[in-house]
Scaffold this motif. Structure first.
Motif, mmCIF file in Angstrom:
data_model
loop_
_atom_site.group_PDB
_atom_site.id
_atom_site.type_symbol
_atom_site.label_atom_id
_atom_site.label_comp_id
_atom_site.label_asym_id
_atom_site.label_seq_id
_atom_site.Cartn_x
_atom_site.Cartn_y
_atom_site.Cartn_z
ATOM 1 N N PHE A 11 48.347 -9.727 7.597
ATOM 2 C CA PHE A 11 47.064 -9.526 7.077
ATOM 3 C C PHE A 11 45.944 -9.271 7.177
ATOM 4 C CE2 PHE A 11 44.036 -13.116 7.525
ATOM 5 C CZ PHE A 11 45.204 -13.714 8.510
ATOM 6 N N ILE A 12 44.948 -8.410 6.215
ATOM 7 C CA ILE A 12 43.732 -8.401 6.359
ATOM 8 C C ILE A 12 42.682 -8.849 6.179
ATOM 9 C CG2 ILE A 12 41.695 -6.021 6.020
ATOM 10 C CD1 ILE A 12 44.049 -4.434 5.494
ATOM 11 N N ASN A 13 42.234 -9.910 6.950
ATOM 12 C CA ASN A 13 40.969 -10.501 6.374
ATOM 13 C C ASN A 13 39.736 -10.614 6.796
ATOM 14 O OD1 ASN A 13 38.825 -13.079 7.378
ATOM 15 N ND2 ASN A 13 40.320 -14.205 7.056
ATOM 16 N N PRO A 14 38.445 -10.485 5.440
ATOM 17 C CA PRO A 14 37.449 -9.868 5.371
ATOM 18 C C PRO A 14 36.276 -9.992 6.668
ATOM 19 C CG PRO A 14 38.162 -10.843 3.464
ATOM 20 C CD PRO A 14 39.332 -10.998 4.593
ATOM 21 N N LEU A 15 36.943 -11.195 7.891
ATOM 22 C CA LEU A 15 36.212 -11.216 8.921
ATOM 23 C C LEU A 15 36.621 -10.931 10.024
ATOM 24 C CD1 LEU A 15 35.071 -15.038 7.919
ATOM 25 C CD2 LEU A 15 33.283 -12.998 7.624
ATOM 26 N N GLY A 57 47.959 -11.411 -0.406
ATOM 27 C CA GLY A 57 47.809 -11.970 1.382
ATOM 28 C C GLY A 57 48.536 -13.060 1.499
ATOM 29 N N ILE A 58 49.691 -12.986 0.805
ATOM 30 C CA ILE A 58 50.355 -14.381 1.396
ATOM 31 C C ILE A 58 51.846 -14.063 1.174
ATOM 32 C CG2 ILE A 58 49.455 -16.163 1.132
ATOM 33 C CD1 ILE A 58 50.254 -17.215 -1.506
ATOM 34 N N TYR A 293 50.501 -23.891 6.574
ATOM 35 C CA TYR A 293 49.339 -22.454 6.756
ATOM 36 C C TYR A 293 47.758 -22.668 6.197
ATOM 37 C CZ TYR A 293 53.973 -19.655 8.647
ATOM 38 O OH TYR A 293 54.767 -19.653 9.199
ATOM 39 N N PRO A 294 46.872 -22.492 6.904
ATOM 40 C CA PRO A 294 45.625 -22.580 5.927
ATOM 41 C C PRO A 294 45.393 -21.283 5.065
ATOM 42 C CG PRO A 294 45.551 -23.460 8.614
ATOM 43 C CD PRO A 294 46.904 -22.693 7.790
ATOM 44 N N MET A 295 44.488 -21.344 3.757
ATOM 45 C CA MET A 295 44.443 -20.246 3.614
ATOM 46 C C MET A 295 43.214 -20.538 2.642
ATOM 47 S SD MET A 295 46.694 -20.350 -0.068
ATOM 48 C CE MET A 295 44.952 -19.882 -1.164
ATOM 49 N N LYS A 296 42.390 -18.878 2.103
ATOM 50 C CA LYS A 296 41.095 -19.227 1.180
ATOM 51 C C LYS A 296 41.526 -18.228 0.593
ATOM 52 C CE LYS A 296 38.959 -15.652 4.368
ATOM 53 N NZ LYS A 296 37.939 -16.121 5.075
ATOM 54 N N PRO A 302 44.464 -15.373 -3.106
ATOM 55 C CA PRO A 302 45.057 -16.005 -1.707
ATOM 56 C C PRO A 302 44.955 -15.611 -0.869
ATOM 57 C CG PRO A 302 46.977 -16.453 -3.451
ATOM 58 C CD PRO A 302 45.909 -15.339 -3.468
ATOM 59 N N GLN A 303 44.665 -15.393 0.769
ATOM 60 C CA GLN A 303 45.357 -14.712 1.925
ATOM 61 C C GLN A 303 44.871 -15.890 3.112
ATOM 62 O OE1 GLN A 303 41.522 -12.693 4.259
ATOM 63 N NE2 GLN A 303 42.166 -12.252 1.885
#
Length: 338
Positions: A11-15, A57-58, A293-296, A302-303
C-alpha cells in the motif's frame, strides 16, 4: 509437506511510501477477515463520487481470506422516508457492487442504523445484497428469520455466523414475531441461535455483536456478560462493533473476544475514530490465532498503518486488553496465539 501461502499487502502510505506488510497463512487453516463499521453514505458518498476505490488500501486483506465479514452500518436504499431519529444513515444502493468487488462475502446487519429508513430501507438492503451475491445475517422479515445463523463450509469445516444488536428501542426497532427488523441481543435469542447452529452441526460458531459504549476503549459490563454467555454456550469467537473506536481484546476460557474493531469506512472525525484494526481469525484444529492489522482512515477510506504507527497502536491495544499477549508487533502485524 506444508505449503505456506505468503500474503503480501502493498500500500502507499502518505508518510511512508511503498511500505510492505507480509503475513504467512497456512492454506490448511480456515482464515476469516473481520472489518469494523462500514458506512458509505454522508461524507463518504462525496468521496465515492470522486473515486470509487473505497477498499484499495485493504483490498488484499478483504480479497484473500476464505471469508470476509463487514458490519454494514447503513441501509442500502433510495428511500427518503426516515424514522423519527436525530442521525439517519443510508448508502446509495448502486454502491453495493463496490462492496462485492472488494471481496466482501457477508454483511452483518444487526445494528442501530439498519432500520433508519424503516422496513422499506431494510428490505431494500437485503435485496441489494442478495442481488449482488453478498450474504447477510442479523436481520429479516421477523424475529425467527432474523435470528437464523448463516452457514459456510470452508475446508470441510462448517462455520456458523450469528449477529445481534444491543440497541433495541423506539429509534432502533428490532424484529418481532410479526415485524421486520434486526435481532436484539438478549440471552434468550442468543441461546436459540447457538442451539440452532449446534443442531446444524456447525464446527465453529462465531458471534458478531453490535454493543458497547461509543468512543470508549474498554468493554461495558453488558458486553462482557453477553460475550461470556456466548462462549459458555458454545461460541468459538465473539467479534464486536459499534463504539467506533478499538476496544479490548480478551482471551476468555481459551476463546477470542474482540469487543470492538472500530471504523473501517466512515466519515467521523472525533479522536480515535480514524484509527482501528482489521483482524484475521485463523483456525487450525481447534487452535485459533489472531492476526491484527492496524489501519487508519485517510479522508473516509481505510489504509494500513506503516510499521512504526502499527507498533505504537498495537502497544495501545495491548494496554487495555485482557489475558492476551500481542506478539510480532515490530513487524507491524500483531499476532495473538490462543
Amino acid at each position: 509437506m506444508l505449503i505456506v501461502l505468503v500474503w503480501a499487502v502493498y500500500f502507499i502510505n502518505p508518510l511512508d511510501v511503498n511500505s510492505v506488510f507480509d503475513s504467512s497463512i497456512n492454506p490448511d487453516n480456515v482464515n476469516i477477515t473481520f472489518t469494523g463499521d462500514v458506512m458509505m453514505g454522508r461524507g463518504v458518498d462525496k468521496h465515492i463520487k470522486e473515486n470509487k476505490d473505497v477498499f484499495a488500501g485493504i483490498i488484499n486483506l478483504t480479497k484473500s481470506s476464505d471469508l470476509t465479514v463487514i458490519n454494514l452500518e447503513s441501509p442500502l436504499t433510495d428511500s427518503n422516508d426516515g424514522i423519527n431519529k436525530e442521525i439517519l444513515l443510508k448508502t446509495n444502493p448502486s454502491y453495493t457492487n463496490i462492496i462485492k468487488e472488494a471481496g466482501i462475502d457477508l454483511a452483518t446487519l444487526a445494528n442501530n442504523h439498519i432500520v433508519d429508513y424503516g422496513t422499506t430501507g431494510l428490505f431494500d438492503t437485503m435485496n441489494n445484497l442478495k442481488n449482488n451475491g453478498i450474504d447477510y445475517v442479523g436481520a429479516g422479515a421477523n424475529i425467527v428469520d432474523s435470528n437464523k445463523p448463516v452457514y459456510y463450509t470452508i475446508k470441510d469445516k462448517k462455520i456458523a455466523v450469528i449477529s445481534a444488536s444491543e440497541f433495541d428501542g423506539p429509534n432502533c426497532p428490532a424484529a418481532t414475531q410479526n415485524t421486520a427488523g434486526f435481532t436484539p441481543l438478549t440471552s434468550n435469542y442468543l441461546k436459540q441461535a447457538i442451539d440452532e447452529a449446534k443442531i446444524q452441526n456447525a464446527d465453529y460458531i462465531i458471534c458478531n455483536f453490535h454493543f458497547g459504549q461509543e468512543y470508549v476503549n474498554t468493554a461495558s459490563e453488558f458486553q462482557k456478560k453477553m460475550a461470556y454467555e456466548a462462549i459458555d454456550q458454545g461460541a468459538y469467537a465473539v467479534i464486536g462493533n459499534h463504539p467506533h473506536v478499538t476496544q479490548s481484546i480478551e482471551n476468555y476460557k481459551g476463546k477470542l473476544i474482540c469487543y470492538s474493531l472500530g471504523n473501517t469506512v466512515f466519515d467521523q472525525v472525533l479522536p480515535g475514530t480514524k484509527e482501528s484494526i482489521i483482524v484475521v481469525l485463523n483456525i487450525n484444529n481447534n487452535t485459533p490465532s489472531l492476526e491484527i492489522y492496524p489501519m487508519k482512515i485517510v479522508g473516509t477510506y481505510p489504509q494500513l498503518m506503516n510499521t512504526e504507527e502499527s507498533k505504537n497502536y498495537l502497544d495501545k491495544v495491548q494496554s487495555y486488553s485482557t489475558n492476551v499477549t500481542i506478539e510480532n508487533k515490530d513487524t507491524g502485524i500483531g499476532i495473538i496465539n490462543f
